[in-house]
Design an enzyme around this catalytic site. Structure first.
Site, PDB file in Angstrom:
ATOM      1  N   ALA A 145       3.590   4.228 -10.736  1.00  0.00           N
ATOM      2  CA  ALA A 145       5.024   4.435 -10.511  1.00  0.00           C
ATOM      3  C   ALA A 145       5.744   4.779 -11.808  1.00  0.00           C
ATOM      4  CB  ALA A 145       5.630   3.197  -9.864  1.00  0.00           C
ATOM      5  N   HIS A 146       5.138   5.643 -12.609  1.00  0.00           N
ATOM      6  CA  HIS A 146       5.765   6.159 -13.827  1.00  0.00           C
ATOM      7  C   HIS A 146       5.903   7.670 -13.673  1.00  0.00           C
ATOM      8  CE1 HIS A 146       5.225   2.506 -16.443  1.00  0.00           C
ATOM      9  NE2 HIS A 146       4.388   2.229 -15.454  1.00  0.00           N
ATOM     10  N   ASN A 224      -5.901  -2.417 -11.233  1.00  0.00           N
ATOM     11  CA  ASN A 224      -4.871  -1.477 -10.787  1.00  0.00           C
ATOM     12  C   ASN A 224      -4.603  -0.431 -11.856  1.00  0.00           C
ATOM     13  OD1 ASN A 224      -3.632  -4.396  -9.451  1.00  0.00           O
ATOM     14  ND2 ASN A 224      -4.085  -2.682  -8.119  1.00  0.00           N
ATOM     15  N   ASP A 253      -0.668 -11.139  -5.377  1.00  0.00           N
ATOM     16  CA  ASP A 253       0.321 -11.092  -4.291  1.00  0.00           C
ATOM     17  C   ASP A 253      -0.300 -10.779  -2.942  1.00  0.00           C
ATOM     18  OD1 ASP A 253      -0.337  -8.448  -4.721  1.00  0.00           O
ATOM     19  OD2 ASP A 253       1.734  -7.727  -4.867  1.00  0.00           O
ATOM     20  N   ASP A 279       4.495  -8.277 -12.322  1.00  0.00           N
ATOM     21  CA  ASP A 279       4.795  -6.838 -12.331  1.00  0.00           C
ATOM     22  C   ASP A 279       5.976  -6.562 -11.400  1.00  0.00           C
ATOM     23  OD1 ASP A 279       4.601  -4.173 -13.033  1.00  0.00           O
ATOM     24  OD2 ASP A 279       2.948  -3.717 -11.685  1.00  0.00           O
TER      25      ASP A 279
END
Length: 388
Positions: A145-146, A224, A253, A279
């Protein structure tokens, strides 16, 4: 005010997770902002206990330490404002995180320098433990997600610029060591006292080994945003798990990692080298909806944050949920969960002499949990943020 004359708070009856094990029906004494020896403090205060709170049926654990968090409570550290940062900090504190790094998201160097300058003031006044730059020195193939348009190689001038903007408060930087100048950047970070973390990387095994030899000491959310473990191309996962010098972050999570991957990491590295992180982005502590993550927009549905193309975009996790899942779902002994939530990250950050475990002389950072491992109390430096 000396320790012997500081106001006392005594917590009794709880099961206390200490470095030596579980103290069943134990007792903790807080003198001012520090944990005190109960016997000494009672003697020095004329035998009185001061404010006594019976917590029978509860747990007391050290305050949680989050190495990697982008926001919470609808706010983002990438906004670069004290107001948003304090909202995010308060959200995580109410869930037991008494110490945290503010993580940025890839942006232009100008934007990141501005954010670092603003956030460094909160470090200097004690609200944050430091800054963590996640990007822009990461792999385009593993950007998650960058924004890929803003990624760049870690040339020395760019690395120095971000560190300078942080005015000595940068504690960690995530980078992909296979990028041009990557290994040199690891050495530069190490020389300047920041932790080089390997992450968002396509690096082969040997390159990651070289990064560790150059000084890298952390793995950004292991598994990840990096190649999967392969039997012929073991990649970053094997290199990071096998080296005793490396602390590996895990996002527990239930979305980012299969339970088997979590168990594999814990068996390979052990709780002394595993740090549970969130995160978390702005949706932590909030409901579903649309939220910013740096320059991108993220949709949260069912508590899972994703980009429009389906890419997981951070999490909505808080560390109390990570502990509860570790103990009730993954079957970890609570002592091991506490190491991963508090003791190990404190040691990585060089804060183990002040926090991360419940020992006399350290900051009075602690969390009270009920029998279902739900937070009912949070104390930071001797002050109740959530009073049980």
């Amino acid at each position: 005010m000396t320790a012997s004359t500081a106001p006392l708070t005594t917590l009794t009856g709880a099961d206390i997770v200490r470095p030596t094990g579980i103290d069943h029906g134990g007792r903790i004494t807080v003198a001012g902002s520090r944990l005190a020896d109960p016997t000494t403090q009672a003697r020095d205060n004329g035998g009185g206990d001061g404010d006594v709170l019976d917590l029978t049926g509860h747990w007391i654990v050290p305050g949680f330490i989050d190495l990697h968090v982008h926001g919470g409570g609808g706010a983002s550290f990438s906004a670069g404002t004290a107001e948003e940062a304090l909202t995010a900090i308060d959200t995580h504190r109410r869930h037991g995180t008494t110490t945290l790094l503010a993580s940025t998201v890839t942006g232009t160097l100008d934007d990141l320098a501005r954010q670092a300058s603003a956030l460094s003031e909160l470090v200097e006044q004690g609200d944050l433990a430091g800054l963590h730059f996640e990007g822009p020195f990461i792999s385009p193939g593993r950007c998650g997600a960058h924004d890929p348009a803003l990624l760049r190689a870690p040339e020395p001038g760019a690395v120095h610029r971000l560190l300078d903007a942080a005015r000595g408060t940068a504690r960690m930087m995530t980078l992909a060591p296979e990028l041009p100048g990557g290994i040199e950047a690891v050495r530069l970070l190490t020389e300047r006292g920041a932790i080089a973390a390997v992450g968002h990387t396509d690096a082969p095994y040997d390159t990651v080994r070289a990064a560790v030899e150059a000084g890298a000491r952390a793995a950004t959310h292991l598994f990840n945003a990096m190649p999967a473990l392969g039997h012929r191309a073991p990649g970053p996962v094997a290199a990071l798990l096998e080296d005793e010098r490396v602390t590996v972050e895990l996002i527990n999570d239930g979305t980012h990692l299969h339970p088997a991957a979590l168990r594999l990491a814990l068996r390979a590295a052990g709780p002394d080298r595993v740090a549970f992180i969130t995160d978390a982005m702005g949706a932590a502590g909030m409901g579903d909806g649309s939220y910013p993550l740096g320059p991108l927009r993220v949709e949260v549905t069912g508590g899972v944050a994703r980009l429009p193309d389906g890419t997981i975009a951070g999490s909505t996790l808080t560390l109390d949920r990570a502990l509860r899942r570790a103990v009730t779902v993954d079957g970890l002994p609570i002592e091991d969960a506490v190491r991963a939530l508090s003791t190990t990250p404190a040691r990585l950050l060089g804060l183990a002499d002040r926090t991360g475990s419940l020992e006399a002389g350290k900051d009075a950072d602690l969390v009270v949990l009920d029998a279902a491992f739900t937070v009912t109390g949070v104390m930071r430096r001797g002050e109740w943020l959530v009073k049980p």
